[in-house]
Design a protein around this motif. Structure first.
Motif, PDB file in Angstrom:
ATOM      1  N   TYR A  20     -14.029  -3.510  -5.601  1.00  0.00           N
ATOM      2  CA  TYR A  20     -14.028  -2.240  -6.324  1.00  0.00           C
ATOM      3  C   TYR A  20     -15.250  -2.042  -7.225  1.00  0.00           C
ATOM      4  CZ  TYR A  20      -9.335  -2.333  -4.495  1.00  0.00           C
ATOM      5  OH  TYR A  20      -8.267  -2.402  -3.643  1.00  0.00           O
ATOM      6  N   ASN A  37      -6.597  -7.657  -4.061  1.00  0.00           N
ATOM      7  CA  ASN A  37      -7.496  -6.812  -3.272  1.00  0.00           C
ATOM      8  C   ASN A  37      -6.636  -6.081  -2.243  1.00  0.00           C
ATOM      9  OD1 ASN A  37      -9.113  -5.950  -1.049  1.00  0.00           O
ATOM     10  ND2 ASN A  37     -10.724  -7.409  -1.581  1.00  0.00           N
ATOM     11  N   VAL A  38      -6.497  -4.774  -2.373  1.00  0.00           N
ATOM     12  CA  VAL A  38      -5.573  -4.014  -1.534  1.00  0.00           C
ATOM     13  C   VAL A  38      -5.974  -4.055  -0.067  1.00  0.00           C
ATOM     14  CG1 VAL A  38      -4.516  -1.751  -1.156  1.00  0.00           C
ATOM     15  CG2 VAL A  38      -4.974  -2.527  -3.481  1.00  0.00           C
ATOM     16  N   GLU A  39      -7.262  -4.116   0.201  1.00  0.00           N
ATOM     17  CA  GLU A  39      -7.717  -4.192   1.594  1.00  0.00           C
ATOM     18  C   GLU A  39      -7.184  -5.461   2.263  1.00  0.00           C
ATOM     19  OE1 GLU A  39      -9.548  -2.926   5.065  1.00  0.00           O
ATOM     20  OE2 GLU A  39      -9.199  -1.839   3.188  1.00  0.00           O
ATOM     21  N   ASP A  83      -5.446   2.142  -2.791  1.00  0.00           N
ATOM     22  CA  ASP A  83      -6.824   1.687  -2.676  1.00  0.00           C
ATOM     23  C   ASP A  83      -7.799   2.791  -3.101  1.00  0.00           C
ATOM     24  OD1 ASP A  83      -8.489  -0.523  -1.913  1.00  0.00           O
ATOM     25  OD2 ASP A  83      -9.024   0.517  -0.072  1.00  0.00           O
TER      26      ASP A  83
END
Length: 322
Positions: free
Chosen positions: A215, A143-145, A184
């Motif tokens: 996403y 999860n890029v966040e 993202d």
């Protein structure tokens, strides 16, 4: 005699220069922080933020199952000289963590990024990581966040440990966060091209528990049981039925977890089997990076689920140049 004295003087001068350069190099080497990390994505993130001021040693080799990884004797020496030890946490690297706590310098901090990023109530439990076993799903870095938070924690910790270079760490972190933001955004764009009824994942290892809700996708099944064995016949039948009911065009395996049972499931469910996803193995150069791994994963996933992966074409997967 004068020529002899001149020759001796020249030799002494050359020797002095050599000693100076050698001592300068040694001093420069000593000035670098030694950071020990674990899985390849975290190792890569630390290198991008630390830049020229750190020497990063990842003790979990590419292609090795991080859940079952056991440190080797040579890792003891690496851990003993570490200025900082950075792990994912959430019980991913328990043998390495226990060893580090035993052999490290008492003043060496250990960062558990996942534990510092999510509160316990936000930990995910699922098929491969059932709550009754007590170990949460640790794959936050998909999860890029959440990786943005990893980057901030690493930056803050390096700046505290090495305040003389805090401006460089800040500069590197801002550049890296910008790259993560673009990644993202590109992932959202790719998922938007996938038909809504195809935004479902069936994977071998349950790596995408934090990726999917971020996403707009759903993990509907994972094949690998919690004990890392192969699923039994009844479980295989249940998964095949689930795939048919979901109407998805593909299921996903991993390069690190080869599985004949996934091929059988795909064949009987009449869907494509894509065995190229990676949760912690970085792609080959020039995109040998965490961002490169994510961009490749999403492009493969999007194509297999009948979306358009061109949204990944402009993601800069190269590491920050130093």
């Amino acid at each position: 005699m004068k020529r002899f004295i001149h020759c001796i003087a020249q030799c002494l001068l050359i020797a002095s220069i050599f000693i100076f350069l050698n001592s300068s190099f040694a001093a420069e080497t000593r000035e670098k922080l030694t950071i020990v990390s674990t899985v390849a994505p975290i190792t890569n993130i630390v290198r991008n933020i630390g830049g020229t001021h750190v020497r990063v040693v990842g003790i979990v080799p590419d292609g090795i199952d991080s859940h079952t990884f056991e440190p080797i004797p040579s890792d003891i020496k690496i851990l003993q000289v570490a200025d900082m030890i950075i792990m994912n946490g959430l019980d991913l690297e328990l043998p390495a963590l226990k060893l580090a706590e035993k052999v490290k310098n008492p003043n060496t901090p250990i960062l558990l990024l996942g534990n510092l990023t999510l509160k316990k109530e936000d930990w995910q439990y699922d098929f491969s990581f059932p709550r009754e076993h007590g170990h949460p799903n640790p794959h936050l870095w998909l999860n890029v966040e959440l990786v943005k938070r990893y980057a901030d924690i690493i930056h803050e910790s390096l700046a505290e440990l090495d305040p003389a270079h805090q401006l460089d760490y800040q500069k590197n972190t801002l550049a890296y966060l910008n790259k993560l933001e673009r990644l993202d955004e590109a992932i959202f764009k790719c998922v938007d091209t996938i038909p809504v009824n195809h935004r479902k994942l069936v994977t071998y290892h349950d790596s995408f528990a934090y990726f999917a809700p971020r996403y707009g996708m759903t993990v509907i099944a994972a094949v690998q049981p919690a004990d890392f064995s192969e699923p039994g016949p009844q479980e295989v039948i249940r998964i095949i039925k689930h795939i048919k009911e979901a109407g998805i065009p593909a299921i996903f395996g991993s390069e690190v977890f080869p599985s004949k049972v996934m091929e059988q499931i795909a064949r009987e469910a009449k869907v494509n089997f894509i065995d190229q996803l990676s949760d912690d193995e970085l792609p080959a150069p020039p995109n040998h990076s965490y961002i490169g791994m994510m961009a490749r994963n999403v492009a493969i996933m999007t194509e297999a689920l009948k979306g358009n992966s061109t949204c990944m074409a402009h993601v800069d997967a190269k590491n920050i140049p130093f």
